[in-house]
Scaffold this motif. Sequence first.
Motif, PDB file in Angstrom:
ATOM      1  N   UNK A 129       0.834  -1.219   0.000  1.00 25.29           N
ATOM      2  CA  UNK A 129       0.000   0.000   0.000  1.00 25.29           C
ATOM      3  C   UNK A 129       0.862   1.261   0.000  1.00 25.29           C
ATOM      4  N   UNK A 130       1.970   1.227   0.736  1.00 23.49           N
ATOM      5  CA  UNK A 130       2.874   2.391   0.748  1.00 23.49           C
ATOM      6  C   UNK A 130       3.524   2.604  -0.620  1.00 23.49           C
ATOM      7  N   UNK A 131       3.827   1.502  -1.294  1.00 21.16           N
ATOM      8  CA  UNK A 131       4.449   1.638  -2.624  1.00 21.16           C
ATOM      9  C   UNK A 131       3.436   2.103  -3.674  1.00 21.16           C
ATOM     10  N   UNK A 133       1.111   4.280  -3.006  1.00 17.81           N
ATOM     11  CA  UNK A 133       1.118   5.731  -2.769  1.00 17.81           C
ATOM     12  C   UNK A 133       2.358   6.376  -3.384  1.00 17.81           C
ATOM     13  N   UNK A 134       3.478   5.686  -3.236  1.00 18.67           N
ATOM     14  CA  UNK A 134       4.744   6.189  -3.768  1.00 18.67           C
ATOM     15  C   UNK A 134       4.674   6.340  -5.289  1.00 18.67           C
ATOM     16  N   UNK A 135       4.079   5.348  -5.942  1.00 17.04           N
ATOM     17  CA  UNK A 135       3.956   5.388  -7.408  1.00 17.04           C
ATOM     18  C   UNK A 135       3.020   6.510  -7.848  1.00 17.04           C
ATOM     19  N   UNK A 136       2.015   6.781  -7.023  1.00 17.44           N
ATOM     20  CA  UNK A 136       1.116   7.913  -7.337  1.00 17.44           C
ATOM     21  C   UNK A 136       1.872   9.237  -7.218  1.00 17.44           C
ATOM     22  N   UNK A 137       2.751   9.305  -6.221  1.00 18.55           N
ATOM     23  CA  UNK A 137       3.542  10.530  -6.028  1.00 18.55           C
ATOM     24  C   UNK A 137       4.611  10.679  -7.108  1.00 18.55           C
ATOM     25  N   UNK A 138       5.203   9.545  -7.505  1.00 22.20           N
ATOM     26  CA  UNK A 138       6.260   9.559  -8.523  1.00 22.20           C
ATOM     27  C   UNK A 138       6.040   8.380  -9.471  1.00 22.20           C
ATOM     28  N   UNK A 139       5.322   8.609 -10.569  1.00 22.97           N
ATOM     29  CA  UNK A 139       4.991   7.520 -11.504  1.00 22.97           C
ATOM     30  C   UNK A 139       6.213   6.862 -12.146  1.00 22.97           C
ATOM     31  N   UNK A 144       9.564  -1.959  -7.927  1.00 21.04           N
ATOM     32  CA  UNK A 144      10.218  -1.890  -6.618  1.00 21.04           C
ATOM     33  C   UNK A 144      11.707  -2.135  -6.840  1.00 21.04           C
ATOM     34  N   UNK A 145      12.519  -1.559  -5.983  1.00 23.74           N
ATOM     35  CA  UNK A 145      13.956  -1.815  -6.101  1.00 23.74           C
ATOM     36  C   UNK A 145      14.841  -0.603  -5.926  1.00 23.74           C
ATOM     37  N   UNK A 146      14.550   0.513  -6.626  1.00 16.69           N
ATOM     38  CA  UNK A 146      15.468   1.650  -6.504  1.00 16.69           C
ATOM     39  C   UNK A 146      15.390   2.312  -5.127  1.00 16.69           C
ATOM     40  N   UNK A 147      16.394   3.100  -4.793  1.00 16.62           N
ATOM     41  CA  UNK A 147      16.321   3.889  -3.563  1.00 16.62           C
ATOM     42  C   UNK A 147      15.013   4.680  -3.510  1.00 16.62           C
ATOM     43  N   UNK A 148      14.386   4.633  -2.349  1.00 19.91           N
ATOM     44  CA  UNK A 148      13.095   5.287  -2.184  1.00 19.91           C
ATOM     45  C   UNK A 148      11.972   4.290  -1.980  1.00 19.91           C
ATOM     46  N   UNK A 149      12.219   3.026  -2.354  1.00 16.13           N
ATOM     47  CA  UNK A 149      11.160   2.011  -2.237  1.00 16.13           C
ATOM     48  C   UNK A 149      11.312   1.155  -0.973  1.00 16.13           C
ATOM     49  N   UNK A 184       4.707  -7.990  -1.098  1.00 14.90           N
ATOM     50  CA  UNK A 184       4.321  -7.306   0.136  1.00 14.90           C
ATOM     51  C   UNK A 184       5.027  -7.962   1.315  1.00 14.90           C
ATOM     52  N   UNK A 185       5.010  -7.265   2.429  1.00 12.37           N
ATOM     53  CA  UNK A 185       5.568  -7.829   3.661  1.00 12.37           C
ATOM     54  C   UNK A 185       4.821  -9.108   4.020  1.00 12.37           C
ATOM     55  N   UNK A 186       5.559  -9.997   4.611  1.00  9.70           N
ATOM     56  CA  UNK A 186       4.945 -11.225   5.099  1.00  9.70           C
ATOM     57  C   UNK A 186       5.326 -11.403   6.569  1.00  9.70           C
ATOM     58  N   UNK A 187       4.986 -12.535   7.136  1.00 12.63           N
ATOM     59  CA  UNK A 187       5.243 -12.761   8.568  1.00 12.63           C
ATOM     60  C   UNK A 187       6.732 -12.628   8.875  1.00 12.63           C
TER      61      UNK A 187
END
Length: 333
Positions: A129-131, A133-139, A144-149, A184-187
Amino acid sequence: MEKQQAIEAALADGLRAKAFGITPENVDEMIEKRSHLLKSVFPAFSEFCQTTFQVEPKEMLQVLWDLWLPLGIKLASQRQQLERPLIQGILGGQGTGKTTMSKVLSLILDQLGYRTVSLSLDDLYKTYSDRLLLTQQDPRLIWRGPPGTHDVDLGLNVLDQIRQLQSPVMLPRFDKSAFGGAGDRTTPEIVTGVDIVLFEGWFVGVQPINPDVFDTAPPPIITDEDKAFARDINHRLYNYLPLWERLDSLIVLYPTDYRCSLEWRKQAEQQMIAAGKSGMSNAEIEQFVNYFWRSLHPELFIKPLVKDATLVDLVIEINRDRSIGKLIQIRNS
């Protein structure tokens, strides 16, 4: 291999001998120690080769003897001197074998009595979910992978807890298959009594560079948009510096030609397709790899890093055929 042959081989490669602290005075003792370790670790290593790689252990025996065993001994010695958990950084791009090396080193170090855990930069990804939002802020952050993610604070908390001998610690884990491959995050994994952390990733330890460099950057940083993206990603690296400061040591797996990673990725995808799994086409792979080269180009970021004795301890060259090349100790420890 006869002991005398092993002794001669260990001294023949001066760079490797220096990296592992082997001298004519101690070579006999070092080979003896390595031989004992080989015997004790071989059953677990053999099982690992057959289950994880589906290869015969003898195919991996040379690299085990030449690299992984002496490196394991070196890390154990560093941990002993430190008198607190060792945070070992491992920097390596696509196909350099960083994950494999981490797994084998864990086997070796566990055999030496050191509780070792692997933490990947991937484990620190922001949530799905955070990513979003991140993609909406910076398309431009399409993958995932670069600094910032990543969630840098999460990494800091985990490493600091381990360094401060807290136990148990919850290691974050990431499931790349979640949300149709978006991940996504897991246990979390609950770990206790950690002695050594092998912290690996494709830009672990990488430093920001002078943004003026992007004015004359190599392909695929070509257009003004490419250069702006590269500058922005470079700036985001500053957020990771506190994380790199937690590293006690940094090993770089360094392809002799950075373009090998593109070939290796194609080979990996072709093998997946041949095995009946879904894989990317060559065009998709090139688009994917070029995206990461635009974000942190190896020529601009990795090449200067491997010469920096203030940041890097050991450089392990990876040849085009993925065999191990030269081992160069950068920092005198």
